[in-house]
Every structure is written in C-alpha cells, then in structure tokens.
Design a protein around this motif. Structure first.
Motif, PDB file in Angstrom:
ATOM      1  N   THR A 172      -1.739  -2.089   3.581  1.00  0.00           N
ATOM      2  CA  THR A 172      -2.122  -2.477   2.225  1.00  0.00           C
ATOM      3  C   THR A 172      -0.927  -3.051   1.465  1.00  0.00           C
ATOM      4  O   THR A 172      -1.034  -4.088   0.801  1.00  0.00           O
ATOM      5  N   ASN A 196      -8.924  -3.437   4.903  1.00  0.00           N
ATOM      6  CA  ASN A 196      -8.233  -3.230   6.174  1.00  0.00           C
ATOM      7  C   ASN A 196      -9.235  -2.779   7.230  1.00  0.00           C
ATOM      8  O   ASN A 196     -10.100  -1.940   6.955  1.00  0.00           O
ATOM      9  N   VAL A 205      -6.542  -7.496   8.514  1.00  0.00           N
ATOM     10  CA  VAL A 205      -6.933  -7.463   7.109  1.00  0.00           C
ATOM     11  C   VAL A 205      -7.876  -8.631   6.823  1.00  0.00           C
ATOM     12  O   VAL A 205      -7.594  -9.769   7.225  1.00  0.00           O
TER      13      VAL A 205
END
Length: 490
Positions: A172, A196, A205
């Motif tokens: 992230t 994700n 992603v």
C-alpha cells in the motif's frame, strides 16, 4: 507637456503588453518558463537549447518521435529519451505494468462492476474481501469515487506487479509513493483508488484513475509515459527498497524460467539473436553483444525445452531454427496456464478432499458460450480481462468436467450466487407469428413481398393497419431468409 525629468513622460502607442521593440508580444513569465523547460528537456545535459542531440550509445533509448509532446508527462519522456530508460538496465528490479484507457466508463455500470470485482472475496492476504484504499484513506468510498467520475470522458485502469512483491514490506505504501511520483511527473492531482491482490503467485495492485485533472479538464497522459514512464518510476521505488538485483539473484531468476510453458525473457533473448532465420549459439561474443545477462548455458537449456515442445530444432551443431509462431504459441499457453490455476483455486476454495482435486485433463476451456448447454454448479466468477468488465464463469458440470466460459456481462449473473445450479448455452431463437406467416407465403423457398402485398390487398377487410407497412416489416435480408427456411425444413 511637462518636460521636467521627474514628472515628464513620453507616450508610446501600441497594443497592451507590447514592448514596442521586438516586433512580437511579450511572453508571460509562466510561458517563458515553459518554453525554456521544453528547450532544455529536448537536449542533452550541459548543452544549450537548439544543440544537436548526442549520438546514440548502445543500450540507450531511441530518439523521440514527432508527436510525443501530446499529453501530460511528455517532458519526462523527452528527458528519458535522451538519458535512456533505467528499468531495462541490469540491476533494476522488474515491474510489470498493464494499463488500459476505458471510454465512457461511468456509463452503463461498467466502472461499478470493475470496482466490485477487484474487491471480491479471496483477494486479500488473509483470503477475505479486498480492501479499497486511496491517497489519504485506508478504506475508500467507492460510490463517491464513481460519482466523481460519472461524466468523465474516460478512465485509466492499471495493474502494477513488482516481480519481488512478496519481499516488499508494504504494498500500500509503495502504491501511494508511486501515485505521488506520477502526480509530480504529470503536474496534476490524480483522483485514484487501489486494491491489493494476493490471490496469485505474484502479488499485484489494481489502480483506477478518474479521467479529469485538477483543473477539471480531460486528463490526457502521454502514451510513452503510460508504456514506459510508470514502469520506470515503479522500478525505481522497488529497487530503492530492496536494493539492486545481484548477478547471482538474476541468474537464479532466469534459471527458473527454463522450464516454463509461457513466453519468457529467455525466449525474447533468443528471438533478438536470430539472424537470417537462424541462431548460431556457438558464435563468440553473443552474451557481450546482447547485454541481457542470459549466458550460453541458459540459452541452450531453453532451446532444449523448446525442442521438446516442437517449437525449435537444431539443423546443425550450434545452429537452431525457431518456429515462426513461437511467441504467439507460448503466450497462448501462458494464458491457458493462468486459467487452469484459477480453476484449481476455485475448486480448492470449495473445500478439501478428493472431490475437489481434479485432473487438469477434465478441464474444458471454452472460447465462447457453447452451443450445447453446460449444466452444473457455479463455483467461481472472475474478470476475463482484469482491466475490463466481462466475467468468466467456472462451472463444475454434471458431465464430470470443470468448464470455464468467458464473456458474460455482470448484469447477467448479478442475481446468481456461487453454488447455484446453472445452465449455460447459446440463446435460442424462438419462432414468432411473423415467421410462420412468411413460411406460409413462401413458394419453393422464396418469399416475394409483392405477392404478399397483393394478398393483403385482397383481404383488406381482415387486415389491421396499412398493408404496405406490414409488408415492409416482413421483409428480411435474402441471406437470413434462406437460412431461416433451411432451419424450418430441417
């Protein structure tokens, strides 16, 4: 007029902001800065604007073609066109980036379907539903994001997959750093969300970007920035976190590709080595000339694998010929392998036991909806193209096979839950009253509108409506009509 030095002045007529001497309007400060930036970015470092470009060196990117200046990110592309892209160079971590521009994504529910399915169950690290996040929030509001992009002309969708994503500490954080760098390169704020995925061998992603910039205009991104620039920035971030790839690590990764049934870097190296339709594997200096880190032993091992697959043959000692459709064949095999893995995961998700361990020979991959209906239990659905909206269904059939059928609109299966019994087949064409009328009026397999009109004129008292308009509604293309009659006779 007062000619005193302190208060005197001389009027100089002319247009507003005209300096009266250069013969052209004076540039604003912002325009002047932009002009200087463009001039500097088109030339090598240390050269003055307008100087001829430096000669191309081995491994450097090709000169930028005309028209590359269109869209945001063009200055970054021009600078890399002179200095060369970093991500193909040895030592940089590989990142795969797939991108797609979707027109009118906010119309018809396509954007909503895409967000819904990238958040589907089983995509997170713990096997739960995927979590959508943004630049400043760990749980983004998908509905608000869609509302902001309802009237956008287009939408950008990306899949960013670092080769060593499983070693990265925070996917992230990596995504947020990448999007921040993209905003700096493009010179605008980006309205984006991401999810994700950890449900494949390579974590990746999904990023969705709305199609307007911070000025409310259509967001236009330079094509080469999408194709190369995003990968450049992502590769820099991964390399910064994990460090450069060592020679031992690189060799180990290439060794793992020798036995793969898909298109690999080894295959690309072999195709680049072809001269006059052949590969001379014993020619000295091959590795140094190629500069791809693929040594002779790796090439020979991959050629032996391709020979067993029927895609390469040795015509003389050290001389090899490759099949003309090698790349297409290997890419198709790779896609089939990915689908097979998806089907295995779907079966495994139903539970453990011998009933869920199927022989891949029982898998049936359909290119389209089959004519013969497939009946069975729906066990999974997933995006046929992870950047699109169409769904593929996985059905455990009553015939003992596991079927994979692509090409479904999400609205078609929205009310069908996994585990339901379904029947998938081509839509049947029902016989209508007008079809029976046409068949009755046809003589020797030919339908004549003029004869039909005469008949309706005679029976005018029984006909509701205008006879000419009725006949026009019965007229069919000749090819379709003949096919219709043959189906009736059969």
């Amino acid at each position: 007029m007062n000619r005193d030095d302190e208060t005197g002045f001389r009027p100089r007529p002319g247009r507003i902001r005209f300096n009266g001497g250069a013969g052209r309007p004076q540039l604003s400060f912002l325009s002047a800065v932009r002009r200087q930036a463009r001039a500097r970015s088109l030339t090598p470092a240390g050269k003055a604007g307008g100087a001829s470009p430096a000669p191309r060196r081995p491994g450097r990117a090709a000169p930028i073609r005309q028209g590359v200046g269109r869209g945001r990110g063009a200055s970054f592309v021009r600078a890399r066109g002179v200095a060369g892209w970093k991500h193909p160079q040895r030592g940089f971590r590989r990142v795969t980036v797939k991108a797609r521009v979707v027109r009118q994504a906010g119309k018809g529910g396509g954007a909503a379907a895409h967000l819904r399915y990238i958040q589907r169950d089983g995509t997170s690290r713990d096997g739960e539903r995927g979590v959508m996040y943004g630049a400043e929030t760990d749980r983004a509001d998908g509905r608000a994001f869609l509302e902001r992009g309802t009237d956008d002309r287009h939408q950008f969708r990306m899949i960013v997959s670092p080769e060593d994503a499983e070693r990265m500490s925070d996917l992230t954080g990596f995504t947020r750093d990448l999007m921040t760098q993209m905003e700096a390169d493009l010179g605008t704020h980006l309205d984006w969300v991401a999810v994700n995925h950890f449900n494949t061998a390579h974590p990746h992603v999904h990023v969705v970007i709305n199609g307007r910039d911070d000025l409310g205009e259509n967001l236009v991104i330079n094509g080469q920035y999408i194709g190369q620039g995003i990968r450049e920035r992502a590769s820099e971030l991964v390399t910064l976190e994990l460090g450069p790839v060592t020679e031992i690590e690189q060799h180990r990764k290439l060794e793992a590709e020798i036995g793969q049934d898909r298109f690999t870097r080894l295959d690309r190296a072999l195709l680049d080595q072809i001269k006059e339709g052949r590969i001379d594997i014993l020619r000295p200096g091959v590795e140094r000339a190629a500069g791809d880190g693929v040594d002779r032993s790796l090439r020979l091992s991959r050629l032996a694998k391709l020979e067993r697959m029927g895609l390469a043959r040795q015509t003389a000692p050290g001389i090899w010929e490759l099949d003309g459709r090698l790349e297409d064949t290997l890419r198709a095999l790779g896609e089939q392998g990915d689908i097979t893995k998806q089907m295995h995961r779907a079966l495994k998700a139903r539970g453990n036991g011998p009933d869920h361990e199927r022989d891949p020979a029982s898998f049936r991959l359909h290119a389209e909806v089959p004519d013969t209906p497939v009946v069975g239990r729906l066990i999974d659905r997933h995006l046929s193209d992870e950047l699109g909206e169409k769904l593929s269904l996985v059905v455990d059939g009553i015939d003992g096979r596991v079927h994979h059928v692509p090409g479904f609109d999400p609205a078609q299966v929205e009310d069908i839950s996994n585990g339901a019994i379904v029947s998938i087949g081509a839509a049947s064409v029902r016989e209508r009253p007008s079809d029976r009328t046409i068949a009755a009026m046809a003589r020797e397999g030919i339908y004549r509108p003029s004869e039909h009109l005469d008949r309706l004129q005679l029976d005018r008292w029984q006909v509701k409506g205008n006879p000419q308009e009725l006949v026009q509604g019965y007229e069919l293309p000749r090819v379709l009509w003949r096919r219709f009659l043959s189906d009736l006779s059969g």
